[in-house]
Design a protein around this motif. Structure first.
Motif, PDB file in Angstrom:
ATOM      1  N   UNK A 151      29.699 -23.843  27.786  1.00 21.29           N
ATOM      2  CA  UNK A 151      30.982 -23.429  28.338  1.00 21.29           C
ATOM      3  C   UNK A 151      30.969 -21.933  28.637  1.00 21.29           C
TER       4      UNK A 151
ATOM      5  N   UNK B  50      34.059 -19.058  28.860  1.00 18.43           N
ATOM      6  CA  UNK B  50      35.469 -18.718  28.739  1.00 18.43           C
ATOM      7  C   UNK B  50      35.651 -17.256  29.102  1.00 18.43           C
TER       8      UNK B  50
ATOM      9  N   UNK C 273      44.542 -14.909  25.300  1.00 21.50           N
ATOM     10  CA  UNK C 273      44.080 -16.295  25.299  1.00 21.50           C
ATOM     11  C   UNK C 273      42.711 -16.441  25.936  1.00 21.50           C
ATOM     12  N   UNK C 274      42.082 -17.548  25.608  1.00 20.69           N
ATOM     13  CA  UNK C 274      40.810 -17.905  26.230  1.00 20.69           C
ATOM     14  C   UNK C 274      41.087 -18.826  27.414  1.00 20.69           C
TER      15      UNK C 274
ATOM     16  N   UNK D 236      39.748 -24.662  33.732  1.00 23.14           N
ATOM     17  CA  UNK D 236      41.184 -24.631  33.985  1.00 23.14           C
ATOM     18  C   UNK D 236      41.611 -23.419  34.810  1.00 23.14           C
TER      19      UNK D 236
ATOM     20  N   UNK E 146      34.792 -34.821  17.185  1.00 19.88           N
ATOM     21  CA  UNK E 146      34.713 -33.715  16.250  1.00 19.88           C
ATOM     22  C   UNK E 146      33.812 -32.601  16.767  1.00 19.88           C
TER      23      UNK E 146
ATOM     24  N   UNK F 163      32.124 -29.344  17.746  1.00 13.97           N
ATOM     25  CA  UNK F 163      32.183 -27.979  17.223  1.00 13.97           C
ATOM     26  C   UNK F 163      31.505 -27.049  18.210  1.00 13.97           C
ATOM     27  N   UNK F 164      32.233 -26.037  18.650  1.00 10.34           N
ATOM     28  CA  UNK F 164      31.684 -25.051  19.575  1.00 10.34           C
ATOM     29  C   UNK F 164      31.082 -23.888  18.816  1.00 10.34           C
TER      30      UNK F 164
ATOM     31  N   UNK G 183      29.915 -20.017  19.512  1.00  5.60           N
ATOM     32  CA  UNK G 183      30.144 -18.969  20.498  1.00  5.60           C
ATOM     33  C   UNK G 183      29.113 -17.859  20.408  1.00  5.60           C
TER      34      UNK G 183
ATOM     35  N   UNK H  67      41.753 -34.667  19.560  1.00  2.00           N
ATOM     36  CA  UNK H  67      40.985 -33.993  18.513  1.00  2.00           C
ATOM     37  C   UNK H  67      41.483 -32.554  18.491  1.00  2.00           C
TER      38      UNK H  67
ATOM     39  N   UNK I 130      41.613 -28.608  16.588  1.00  3.48           N
ATOM     40  CA  UNK I 130      40.804 -27.639  15.856  1.00  3.48           C
ATOM     41  C   UNK I 130      41.573 -26.319  15.724  1.00  3.48           C
TER      42      UNK I 130
ATOM     43  N   UNK J 260      40.277 -22.315  15.506  1.00  2.00           N
ATOM     44  CA  UNK J 260      39.189 -21.342  15.558  1.00  2.00           C
ATOM     45  C   UNK J 260      39.741 -19.985  15.148  1.00  2.00           C
TER      46      UNK J 260
ATOM     47  N   UNK K 171      33.908 -15.650  17.699  1.00  2.00           N
ATOM     48  CA  UNK K 171      34.858 -16.738  17.520  1.00  2.00           C
ATOM     49  C   UNK K 171      34.124 -17.878  16.805  1.00  2.00           C
TER      50      UNK K 171
ATOM     51  N   UNK L  35      34.582 -21.736  14.365  1.00  2.72           N
ATOM     52  CA  UNK L  35      35.428 -22.835  13.942  1.00  2.72           C
ATOM     53  C   UNK L  35      35.939 -22.593  12.523  1.00  2.72           C
TER      54      UNK L  35
ATOM     55  N   UNK M 113      38.912 -28.567  11.432  1.00  2.00           N
ATOM     56  CA  UNK M 113      39.222 -29.619  12.412  1.00  2.00           C
ATOM     57  C   UNK M 113      40.029 -30.697  11.709  1.00  2.00           C
TER      58      UNK M 113
ATOM     59  N   UNK N 150      40.197 -33.885  11.906  1.00  2.00           N
ATOM     60  CA  UNK N 150      39.588 -35.149  11.521  1.00  2.00           C
ATOM     61  C   UNK N 150      38.933 -35.045  10.140  1.00  2.00           C
ATOM     62  N   UNK N 151      38.578 -33.840   9.762  1.00  2.00           N
ATOM     63  CA  UNK N 151      37.888 -33.663   8.492  1.00  2.00           C
ATOM     64  C   UNK N 151      38.855 -33.552   7.320  1.00  2.00           C
TER      65      UNK N 151
ATOM     66  N   UNK O 241      43.090 -19.280  17.040  1.00  2.95           N
ATOM     67  CA  UNK O 241      43.269 -20.090  18.235  1.00  2.95           C
ATOM     68  C   UNK O 241      43.290 -21.570  17.865  1.00  2.95           C
TER      69      UNK O 241
ATOM     70  N   UNK P 176      40.913 -31.284  22.263  1.00  2.38           N
ATOM     71  CA  UNK P 176      39.921 -32.005  23.052  1.00  2.38           C
ATOM     72  C   UNK P 176      40.314 -33.471  23.080  1.00  2.38           C
TER      73      UNK P 176
ATOM     74  N   UNK Q  87      37.011 -28.608  25.908  1.00  2.00           N
ATOM     75  CA  UNK Q  87      37.843 -28.070  24.838  1.00  2.00           C
ATOM     76  C   UNK Q  87      38.759 -27.011  25.436  1.00  2.00           C
ATOM     77  N   UNK Q  88      40.055 -27.188  25.228  1.00  2.00           N
ATOM     78  CA  UNK Q  88      41.062 -26.261  25.750  1.00  2.00           C
ATOM     79  C   UNK Q  88      41.687 -25.494  24.605  1.00  2.00           C
ATOM     80  N   UNK Q  89      41.801 -24.189  24.782  1.00  2.00           N
ATOM     81  CA  UNK Q  89      42.342 -23.331  23.740  1.00  2.00           C
ATOM     82  C   UNK Q  89      43.780 -22.916  24.044  1.00  2.00           C
ATOM     83  N   UNK Q  90      44.507 -22.619  22.977  1.00  2.00           N
ATOM     84  CA  UNK Q  90      45.829 -22.049  23.123  1.00  2.00           C
ATOM     85  C   UNK Q  90      45.751 -20.557  23.366  1.00  2.00           C
TER      86      UNK Q  90
END
Lengths: 115, 110
Positions: free
Chosen positions: A33, A35, A42-43, A59, A101, A103-104, A106, B32, B34, B36, B44, B46, B49, B51-52, B86, B90, B98-101
């Motif tokens: 990715x 960003x 924001x990202x 986006x 689940x 996980x990114x 960075x 899903x 998360x 961060x 940045x 994680x 999440x 689900x865990x 953040x 997803x 994956x989209x972030x706030x």
């Protein structure tokens, strides 16, 4: 050591120049990715890739382009830099394979300043 | 389209006080989710999440599907919690992004 690397860390360049921001990962991840992030802000997802020869726009509309010729490499190019491109660019990677689940991971980012 | 909203840009709390960082999302299915975190001069990374159902560094987050929220909580804030947080979303499935706030800066006052 498995990691994700971004170079350069800082780049100051004049308007109109062509630049390429490098991103490489040695974790064997399929997904990558890009960003865009302004300090403390924001990202915005600008590009992503599911694997070799796969690229998608994110986006946020961006004048940059990306390529994915090798799994580990996902460079971002600006053909003609402008002051509005000044920002921090973050590269990330993750495993694919229909995984949940996700996980990114960075990179440290590239701070680009266009004068 | 999926969207993540973090209504607070800055949240200041005193050390030892409870912390709640708000996150709301718009997605009709089962997302899903998360959190961060980005500490000063660090990458940045994680934090946790949903689900865990884990607790990391004393933080927990509960998914509330009725309110479409995923707030991050900690009962007693520490100075080292000061960072940018953040929320991310997803959609389930393989070919998803994956989209972030917008992020919330947490400032813990000594």
């Amino acid at each position: 050591e498995a990691d994700i690397y971004q170079t350069p860390r800082y780049l100051v360049i004049g308007t109109g120049k062509k630049i390429t921001l490098e991103c490489s990962q040695t974790m064997g991840h399929d997904k990558m990715y890009w960003y865009q992030q302004d300090p403390g802000m924001e990202l915005h997802l600008i590009h992503y890739s599911y694997g070799v020869n796969s690229t998608e726009k994110g986006d946020l509309s961006s004048e940059s382009t990306v390529s994915r010729i090798r799994t580990e490499h996902f460079p971002l190019t600006l053909e003609s830099a402008r002051p509005s491109h000044t920002s921090q660019y973050l590269c990330a990677s993750s495993e694919f394979g229909g995984t949940t689940n996700e996980k990114l991971f960075f990179g440290s980012g590239t701070q680009l300043s266009v004068l | 389209a999926q969207r993540v909203t973090q209504p607070e840009k800055l949240l200041s709390v005193f050390k030892g006080a409870p912390v709640e960082l708000k996150c709301n999302y718009s997605y009709s299915g089962s997302p899903e989710l998360f959190w961060y975190v980005q500490y000063s001069r660090q990458r940045l990374q994680l934090l946790l999440r949903h689900i865990s159902r884990e607790s990391i560094k004393g933080f927990t987050a509960d998914l509330n599907k009725g309110e479409t929220s995923f707030h991050l909580k900690k009962p007693f804030a520490q100075e080292e919690d000061s960072a940018m947080y953040y929320c991310a979303l997803r959609r389930p499935g393989g070919y998803q992004k994956v989209t972030f706030g917008t992020g919330t800066k947490l400032q813990v006052i000594p």
